[in-house]
Scaffold this active site. Structure first.
Site, PDB file in Angstrom:
ATOM      1  N   ASP A  96      -7.689   5.974   5.135  1.00 11.41           N
ATOM      2  CA  ASP A  96      -7.900   5.054   6.023  1.00 11.41           C
ATOM      3  C   ASP A  96      -8.725   4.662   6.867  1.00 11.41           C
ATOM      4  O   ASP A  96      -9.089   2.908   7.546  1.00 11.41           O
ATOM      5  CB  ASP A  96      -6.448   4.571   6.745  1.00 11.41           C
ATOM      6  CG  ASP A  96      -4.951   4.809   5.714  1.00 11.41           C
ATOM      7  OD1 ASP A  96      -4.265   4.575   6.707  1.00 11.41           O
ATOM      8  OD2 ASP A  96      -5.426   3.847   4.845  1.00 11.41           O
ATOM      9  N   HIS A 135       0.953   4.054   7.005  1.00  9.69           N
ATOM     10  CA  HIS A 135       0.939   4.865   6.259  1.00  9.69           C
ATOM     11  C   HIS A 135       1.517   6.226   6.499  1.00  9.69           C
ATOM     12  O   HIS A 135       1.797   6.803   7.053  1.00  9.69           O
ATOM     13  CB  HIS A 135      -0.699   4.471   6.223  1.00  9.69           C
ATOM     14  CG  HIS A 135      -0.880   3.190   5.611  1.00  9.69           C
ATOM     15  ND1 HIS A 135      -2.618   3.303   5.612  1.00  9.69           N
ATOM     16  CD2 HIS A 135      -0.706   2.693   4.643  1.00  9.69           C
ATOM     17  CE1 HIS A 135      -2.620   1.621   4.193  1.00  9.69           C
ATOM     18  NE2 HIS A 135      -1.597   1.976   3.647  1.00  9.69           N
ATOM     19  N   SER A 172       0.715  -0.949   0.235  1.00 11.31           N
ATOM     20  CA  SER A 172      -0.060  -0.234   0.185  1.00 11.31           C
ATOM     21  C   SER A 172       0.931   1.709  -0.165  1.00 11.31           C
ATOM     22  O   SER A 172      -0.027   2.245  -0.392  1.00 11.31           O
ATOM     23  CB  SER A 172      -1.021  -0.035   1.299  1.00 11.31           C
ATOM     24  OG  SER A 172      -0.545  -0.006   2.307  1.00 11.31           O
TER      25      SER A 172
END
Lengths: 167, 180
Positions: free
Chosen positions: B123, B96, B57
């Site tokens: 998210d 992230h 990701s």
């Protein structure tokens, strides 16, 4: 003393140590680079400005972003991640940073660019404080190396403001 | 074939004192590794100073199998930082980037929204049911540096545990049968 196992052990240990040393030196060489980036953002249009059903203000705007970030790239750079964030203050929050647009620059040739775009991510406030709000647009960049330490910095551009009334 | 014969001979000729010495040295090696790990935890201020990237990701910046070095300081969380966080109820930490920050005037507490660079949306789908923001206590550290490919060892050992057992078994055998 000279068995195959012993030699393999020494060879592997030496190889790993040298590899780790090379990675560290590659990362340190990034410090020799002194970047001199430049950027300019113009807001071309406020497309709409509404209060959502949950009570939060939302803005959609179109921007012209031009930047020259070629001096950030070194031989140890894998990519540069850039994003534009709107930063402002409200009575409830001392700082709000909302990312409006981001991009990945994979190579030096693509680092000097001009783009006309609407905001990629929704510009939503926590509350309804955006009418007439003055805000900064900050271009952040994050240099991701092939190996080692990552660097981040930004250019703050001030003087932008939102309309007084919803539209 | 002579190697197998030698190994069997050396296992038969083991003396107790030699075995104990080698068990102690093995214990010392394991303990020093643990000391280094705990010291790293103290220095970086993070519960897990090194994490392995498990998903794609954050590509092309971080690929599966890369290792990230984390650091946690009291500095406020700002947009653009790559953070590692745990969602309540999920055990695997997620790495992230922060895209939105709202920091309170009075308490200094902060609401944070994250997104993987390679993901289309933010998210919120990954957070717990009904959770819209992350708070500081969810965040375990900021990524400050990285090494490519080194984490594949951990991924292989986690996904095929039989390789882990084979490796430990082989190491144990090597320690027992070495003539030092």
């Amino acid at each position: 003393m000279h068995s195959f196992g012993y030699r393999l052990n020494v060879l592997l240990t030496f190889a790993v140590t040298i590899l780790a040393l090379m990675c560290a030196m590659a990362s340190l060489s990034d410090n020799l680079n002194t970047p001199s980036p430049s950027a300019e953002i113009q807001i071309m249009n406020i497309n709409w400005f509404q209060k959502q059903p949950q009570g939060n203000d939302e803005v959609s705007l179109t921007m012209n972003i031009s930047a020259d970030l070629q001096s950030l790239f070194t031989w140890n750079t894998k990519q540069v991640f850039i994003f534009v964030a709107a930063e402002y203050e409200t009575p409830k929050n001392s700082l709000n940073q909302v990312s409006l647009w981001d991009a990945i620059i994979p190579a030096k040739e693509h680092a000097k660019f001009w783009i006309h775009t609407s905001n990629k991510y929704r510009f939503v406030d926590q509350g309804n404080n955006l009418r007439g709000k003055e805000f900064n647009l900050t271009l952040h960049w994050h240099v991701m190396p092939k190996t080692g330490k990552m660097f981040a910095n930004k250019i703050v551009m001030t003087g932008y403001s939102l309309p007084e009334e919803y539209r | 074939m002579g190697w197998i014969g030698d190994t069997v001979d050396s296992i038969k000729s083991i003396q107790i004192r030699q075995l104990l010495t080698q068990a102690v040295s093995l214990g010392m090696i394991v303990t020093s590794a643990l000391i280094i790990w705990k010291a790293l935890m103290c220095i970086t201020g993070s519960e897990s100073p090194v994490v392995v990237v498990l998903s794609g990701s954050m590509e092309p910046g971080f690929k599966r199998g890369d290792i990230l070095f984390l650091h946690m300081s009291k500095d406020p969380i700002r947009a653009g930082e790559i953070v590692v966080f745990n969602v309540d109820g999920r055990e695997i930490p997620i790495v992230h980037r922060v895209i939105k920050v709202h920091e309170r005037q009075d308490t200094g507490e902060v609401d944070v929204l994250t997104k993987g660079d390679n993901n289309y949306g933010d998210d919120r789908l990954l957070y717990a049911q009904g959770q819209l923001w992350l708070q500081r206590h969810h965040i375990m550290g900021r990524a400050v540096g990285f090494l490519p490919y080194v984490g594949w060892v951990t991924i292989v050992m986690t996904e095929k545990p039989i390789i882990k057992y084979i490796l430990i078994g082989a190491l144990g055998l090597l320690v027992i049968t070495s003539k030092d």
